[in-house]
Every structure is written in structure tokens, then in C-alpha cells.
Scaffold this motif. Structure first.
Motif, PDB file in Angstrom:
ATOM      1  N   LYS A 187       0.848  -1.190   0.000  1.00 48.91           N
ATOM      2  CA  LYS A 187       0.000   0.000   0.000  1.00 48.91           C
ATOM      3  C   LYS A 187       0.884   1.239   0.000  1.00 48.91           C
ATOM      4  O   LYS A 187       1.325   1.702   1.049  1.00 48.91           O
ATOM      5  N   ASN A 188       1.181   1.746  -1.166  1.00 47.15           N
ATOM      6  CA  ASN A 188       2.080   2.885  -1.226  1.00 47.15           C
ATOM      7  C   ASN A 188       1.628   3.942  -2.230  1.00 47.15           C
ATOM      8  O   ASN A 188       2.436   4.780  -2.643  1.00 47.15           O
ATOM      9  N   THR A 189       0.362   3.927  -2.615  1.00 44.22           N
ATOM     10  CA  THR A 189      -0.138   4.921  -3.561  1.00 44.22           C
ATOM     11  C   THR A 189       0.026   6.330  -2.996  1.00 44.22           C
ATOM     12  O   THR A 189      -0.516   6.658  -1.949  1.00 44.22           O
ATOM     13  N   GLY A 190       0.830   7.121  -3.675  1.00 42.51           N
ATOM     14  CA  GLY A 190       1.069   8.484  -3.227  1.00 42.51           C
ATOM     15  C   GLY A 190       2.154   8.612  -2.186  1.00 42.51           C
ATOM     16  O   GLY A 190       2.520   9.727  -1.800  1.00 42.51           O
ATOM     17  N   LEU A 191       2.702   7.475  -1.732  1.00 39.22           N
ATOM     18  CA  LEU A 191       3.684   7.524  -0.644  1.00 39.22           C
ATOM     19  C   LEU A 191       5.030   8.049  -1.129  1.00 39.22           C
ATOM     20  O   LEU A 191       5.724   8.739  -0.408  1.00 39.22           O
ATOM     21  N   GLN A 192       5.397   7.731  -2.356  1.00 34.99           N
ATOM     22  CA  GLN A 192       6.619   8.245  -2.966  1.00 34.99           C
ATOM     23  C   GLN A 192       6.397   8.320  -4.471  1.00 34.99           C
ATOM     24  O   GLN A 192       5.479   7.705  -5.023  1.00 34.99           O
ATOM     25  N   THR A 193       7.225   9.066  -5.135  1.00 31.96           N
ATOM     26  CA  THR A 193       7.202   9.104  -6.595  1.00 31.96           C
ATOM     27  C   THR A 193       8.598   8.784  -7.100  1.00 31.96           C
ATOM     28  O   THR A 193       9.593   8.952  -6.394  1.00 31.96           O
ATOM     29  N   GLY A 194       8.707   8.323  -8.345  1.00 35.90           N
ATOM     30  CA  GLY A 194      10.014   7.975  -8.896  1.00 35.90           C
ATOM     31  C   GLY A 194      10.574   6.755  -8.196  1.00 35.90           C
ATOM     32  O   GLY A 194       9.899   5.736  -8.028  1.00 35.90           O
ATOM     33  N   ASN A 195      11.827   6.856  -7.769  1.00 34.87           N
ATOM     34  CA  ASN A 195      12.471   5.748  -7.053  1.00 34.87           C
ATOM     35  C   ASN A 195      11.850   5.618  -5.675  1.00 34.87           C
ATOM     36  O   ASN A 195      11.985   6.505  -4.840  1.00 34.87           O
ATOM     37  N   LEU A 196      11.158   4.531  -5.430  1.00 42.47           N
ATOM     38  CA  LEU A 196      10.438   4.366  -4.179  1.00 42.47           C
ATOM     39  C   LEU A 196      11.404   4.179  -3.022  1.00 42.47           C
ATOM     40  O   LEU A 196      12.238   3.281  -3.011  1.00 42.47           O
ATOM     41  N   ASN A 197      11.304   5.047  -2.030  1.00 43.89           N
ATOM     42  CA  ASN A 197      12.086   4.959  -0.805  1.00 43.89           C
ATOM     43  C   ASN A 197      11.224   4.270   0.243  1.00 43.89           C
ATOM     44  O   ASN A 197      10.217   4.815   0.687  1.00 43.89           O
ATOM     45  N   LYS A 198      11.600   3.074   0.655  1.00 48.63           N
ATOM     46  CA  LYS A 198      10.811   2.284   1.592  1.00 48.63           C
ATOM     47  C   LYS A 198      11.338   2.372   3.022  1.00 48.63           C
ATOM     48  O   LYS A 198      11.004   1.533   3.855  1.00 48.63           O
ATOM     49  N   HIS A 199      12.132   3.383   3.318  1.00 46.65           N
ATOM     50  CA  HIS A 199      12.679   3.516   4.663  1.00 46.65           C
ATOM     51  C   HIS A 199      11.669   4.190   5.584  1.00 46.65           C
ATOM     52  O   HIS A 199      11.870   5.312   6.051  1.00 46.65           O
ATOM     53  N   VAL A 200      10.567   3.493   5.849  1.00 49.05           N
ATOM     54  CA  VAL A 200       9.550   4.019   6.766  1.00 49.05           C
ATOM     55  C   VAL A 200      10.090   3.911   8.188  1.00 49.05           C
ATOM     56  O   VAL A 200      10.349   2.821   8.686  1.00 49.05           O
ATOM     57  N   TYR A 201      10.244   5.046   8.855  1.00 46.24           N
ATOM     58  CA  TYR A 201      10.978   5.117  10.118  1.00 46.24           C
ATOM     59  C   TYR A 201      10.070   5.296  11.328  1.00 46.24           C
ATOM     60  O   TYR A 201      10.368   4.825  12.410  1.00 46.24           O
ATOM     61  N   ARG A 202       8.939   5.988  11.160  1.00 49.45           N
ATOM     62  CA  ARG A 202       8.014   6.249  12.262  1.00 49.45           C
ATOM     63  C   ARG A 202       6.572   6.172  11.760  1.00 49.45           C
ATOM     64  O   ARG A 202       6.287   6.501  10.615  1.00 49.45           O
ATOM     65  N   LEU A 203       5.678   5.787  12.669  1.00 45.62           N
ATOM     66  CA  LEU A 203       4.237   5.852  12.439  1.00 45.62           C
ATOM     67  C   LEU A 203       3.589   6.571  13.610  1.00 45.62           C
ATOM     68  O   LEU A 203       4.034   6.453  14.752  1.00 45.62           O
ATOM     69  N   ASN A 204       2.534   7.329  13.330  1.00 48.77           N
ATOM     70  CA  ASN A 204       1.832   8.048  14.387  1.00 48.77           C
ATOM     71  C   ASN A 204       0.356   8.114  14.016  1.00 48.77           C
ATOM     72  O   ASN A 204      -0.008   8.627  12.953  1.00 48.77           O
ATOM     73  N   LEU A 205      -0.496   7.565  14.882  1.00 45.40           N
ATOM     74  CA  LEU A 205      -1.934   7.570  14.647  1.00 45.40           C
ATOM     75  C   LEU A 205      -2.547   8.758  15.370  1.00 45.40           C
ATOM     76  O   LEU A 205      -2.493   8.855  16.598  1.00 45.40           O
ATOM     77  N   ALA A 206      -3.120   9.683  14.618  1.00 44.11           N
ATOM     78  CA  ALA A 206      -3.727  10.881  15.200  1.00 44.11           C
ATOM     79  C   ALA A 206      -5.079  10.547  15.814  1.00 44.11           C
ATOM     80  O   ALA A 206      -5.724   9.557  15.427  1.00 44.11           O
ATOM     81  N   PRO A 207      -5.561  11.353  16.784  1.00 47.29           N
ATOM     82  CA  PRO A 207      -6.878  11.117  17.383  1.00 47.29           C
ATOM     83  C   PRO A 207      -8.009  11.090  16.358  1.00 47.29           C
ATOM     84  O   PRO A 207      -9.028  10.425  16.574  1.00 47.29           O
TER      85      PRO A 207
END
Length: 232
Positions: free
Chosen positions: A1-21
Motif C-alpha cells: 500500500k504505497n499509492t502516493g507515498l513516494q514518486t520515482g524511485n520508491l524509498n521504503k525507509h519508513v521510520y516512524r508511524l503516528n496515529l492521530a486522534p
């Protein structure tokens, strides 16, 4: 699931996640070294369970390459993001803030502020890898790998180094249910402490444990306690 997450060369170094209220999911991607150079990172948000993503920022390339942590202020529109200083000025280290959900960003602490914050003690601290940030009301605490903790009680208008904190490398800052702070370090365990005094000022940071304020009471292997800071 990466639609819109990166463009061009996909960088998959997801480092943090934060769920907002609100239920929005935020993801931070840090930089990636490739044969073609450093791929940009940044903060992204999804409002549909990670099916699609939108870029939040920071917008300047030298700010979003080596992003390291982020947190919210008083609302989801107020986001704080830390970055590291990298070789060749490819990344500008510091603390950056948006008050409008990412449309505009401002730098509220950088290497120049760090240098000024330490200059009164005759310490030349010219850069840092800023790794963590904690925000509560007007209070902001910033953790780095060289300078330990720097804090502000006026939303970033002025800053002080935390003299009493005994280690230079801080990786994360969290608040416990009893009101204390828990700070993780890279090499010295976890420190539990009250909030710093407003009167704190600069201190030498060596990368090693420095003398704690007396009295220090040894309470067991790997744990020392005083009125300000305890380590485990």
C-alpha cells in the motif's frame, strides 16, 4: 500500500508511524542512500487506512532527507519534525514546525541555535543529529546524539541546555502516567526524571556519563537515583 507515498524511485525507509486522534495515520520516511544519491523522505498522511497517502512535508529537500521523528502539538495541524545534520550540508539538522497541517513550515531550532545555546559555557557545539522531540503546551524538549537535551518553555522562542541531564545521546522522550519523563539513550539505558527546571542553562556534552548532582544513592545494579534523574 504505497499509492502516493513516494514518486520515482520508491524509498521504503519508513521510520516512524503516528496515529492521530482523528484516525488519520501518519508515516515518516527517512532518507535512503543509493548509487544515484540520497532519496528524499518526509511525512505522509493517510485518511483511508493506508490505501492512499498525501505528502505533508517538510517541503525543502534539505529538510526532508534525514527526518528522524515527529509529534503533534495542541492539534493535528501543529506538527513538529526533527532532522539531522548530514555531510556536505545535504540535510539541515534541527526542529521544524507547521501550524497549518503542512502547508507551511518554519525552523524553530537549528545548529546555529545549538551553538549559541552552548557558547556561554565556552563549548563549541556546531551540529547535532536531532532524534526526538516532546511537546506539551508551551514546553518543547529536543533530544540529540551529541548535545543531550535542549528545552524551551515558550514554544521555541528561547532555548536552554539541560545541565542536570547526565548523558549526551537521547533517542526518545516519553511521558509516564506518573508525570515523569522517560528518556531512552544510546548506550546508557533509560532515564526517569521530572521536567527540567526553567532556570537550566548550557552544559558540556562529552558522549559519556558525567557527574550527577549529589547526593546519588545506589539502589541496585544498573540503577542510580537522585532527586532529579534516575537511570536504569
Amino acid at each position: 500500500k504505497n499509492t502516493g507515498l513516494q514518486t520515482g524511485n520508491l524509498n521504503k525507509h519508513v521510520y516512524r508511524l503516528n496515529l492521530a486522534p482523528s484516525g488519520n495515520l501518519y508515516a515518516m520516511i527517512t532518507g535512503a542512500n543509493t548509487t544515484e544519491g540520497i532519496l528524499d523522505g518526509g511525512i505522509y498522511v493517510s485518511s483511508d487506512g493506508a490505501e492512499s497517502w498525501s505528502f505533508v512535508g517538510p517541503h525543502e529537500s534539505n529538510l526532508r532527507k534525514w527526518v528522524t521523528s515527529f509529534t503533534f502539538g495542541e492539534s493535528e495541524q501543529e506538527i513538529y519534525c526533527t532532522t539531522v545534520t548530514a555531510w556536505g550540508n545535504s540535510s539541515k539538522g534541527g526542529l521544524h514546525r507547521t501550524l497549518d497541517g503542512g502547508r507551511t513550515w518554519e525552523t524553530i531550532f537549528d545548529d546555529a541555535a545549538l551553538k549559541a545555546c552552548n557558547a556561554e559555557d565556552g563549548v563549541e557545539m556546531t551540529y547535532d543529529h536531532y532524534m526526538s522531540v516532546y511537546v506539551e503546551g508551551d514546553f518543547i524538549m529536543l533530544g540529540g546524539t551529541r548535545s543531550g537535551c535542549t528545552f524551551s518553555y515558550d514554544r521555541g522562542k528561547s532555548w536552554k541546555s539541560w545541565t542536570e541531564f547526565p548523558f549526551s545521546s537521547v533517542q526518545s522522550i516519553n511521558k509516564l502516567s506518573d508525570g515523569r519523563l522517560a528518556l531512552t539513550s544510546f548506550g546508557a539505558g533509560i532515564f526517569f526524571t521530572a521536567f527540567p527546571p526553567r532556570s537550566g542553562h548550557t552544559a558540556v556534552r562529552t558522549g559519556k556519563l558525567i557527574a550527577r548532582p549529589a547526593p546519588v544513592q545506589q539502589t541496585g545494579a544498573g540503577r542510580a537515583v537522585n532527586s532529579e534523574v534516575s537511570e536504569t
